[in-house]
Design a protein around this motif. Structure first.
Motif: not given
Length: 293
Positions: A41-50, A67-70, A113-114
């Motif tokens: 996957p090529n999705i940047d999760l820098t500004h997201w929480k789940v 950074p845990e979501i990375f 979004e964060q």
């Protein structure tokens, strides 16, 4: 005697030349097994929480931020609900009825979004503007007792009170209504937005969630079923636009949108599963995601 010699000569000829069809069948060439291509996957999760259906010790759903979501693919808590499909490069979000967030009765495997990585405190207004474009599909979803597939919210713009607004109206959290919900509903894409119950309500009164109600739904013409769809959501001063597959679109531009400028907002995308039916579940795939402000 000549016949015997001729027959003997023929036998010798057959056995001395084993590669002929008389002696043995040719060996078939064995094909080497093909190696399946692994797509990351090529999705940047820098500004997201789940947020996922699994519970914390206090009963609230687990949330994982950067950074845990990375490292979600190797996270023992996350990998049941958020994992890679290496065949198509998507992130899969899996959900079933379980723990839900405050102000909701449904569970979710959904990104929030964060704008500041790891924090919920910084958000955006419609005056500042926001755009999200995502490619998704719903490969699996269960059916209800009437044989209809369950509904899923696949994208949202959610409102948020500032701390000052929260204190002004005496709320105990920053929750505000979602101005936009995009549903996958029985194979169609459906949009619902909020409108004011009372158009003459004051700026303070409209901060209350109960001041807003659902507008009539807008259903896109195209039936999508399990196919990929591209959603583009564009918010600007007093205006909201939702575009499906770069073709169909719906635009909201009225007094409701102008009044909405009072709220902060954030995007959400993923699998917000709208049922509590026993044994039900759904999967949403996310292939691409981009956001700008």
């Amino acid at each position: 005697m000549k016949r015997i010699l001729l027959f003997s000569t023929l036998l010798i000829f057959v056995f001395l030349i084993p590669n002929t069809g008389f002696a043995q069948k040719k060996k078939k060439n064995k094909k080497k097994p093909e190696t399946a291509e692994v797509i990351v996957p090529n999705i940047d999760l820098t500004h997201w929480k789940v947020t996922i259906p699994a519970q914390r010790d206090d009963g609230k759903p687990i949330e994982v931020s950067p950074p845990e979501i990375f490292d979600y693919a190797n996270n023992e808590v996350l990998k049941e609900f958020m994992y890679n499909d290496p065949t198509d490069g998507s992130i899969v979000f899996y959900a079933y009825p379980a723990s839900s967030t405050a102000n909701s009765k449904y569970s979710r495997s959904e990104l929030r979004e964060q704008m500041v990585s790891g924090s919920n405190s910084t958000n955006w207004t419609f005056v500042q503007g926001g755009r999200m474009k995502a490619t998704l599909s719903v490969p699996k979803v269960t059916k209800d007792e009437k044989g209809k597939r369950h509904r899923i919210i696949i994208a949202q713009i959610h409102g948020r009170l500032t701390n000052e607004q929260r204190d002004l109206i005496g709320e105990d959290d920053n929750n505000a209504p979602p101005i936009l919900k995009v549903y996958w509903e029985h194979g169609k894409i459906v949009v619902r937005r909020k409108i004011l119950k009372d158009k003459k309500a004051s700026d303070t009164e409209i901060l209350h969630t109960k001041a807003w109600v659902d507008d009539e739904k807008y259903e896109f013409l195209k039936t999508v079923e399990q196919k990929k769809v591209t959603l583009e959501i564009i918010a600007s001063d007093g205006r909201l636009e939702v575009i499906l597959n770069d073709r169909e679109k719906v635009v909201y531009k009225d007094k409701n949108m102008e009044r909405w400028n009072v709220f902060e907002n954030y995007f959400k995308v993923g699998n917000y599963f709208n049922t509590r039916d026993k044994g039900s579940y759904s999967m949403v795939k996310l292939y691409d995601l981009e956001v700008s402000h």
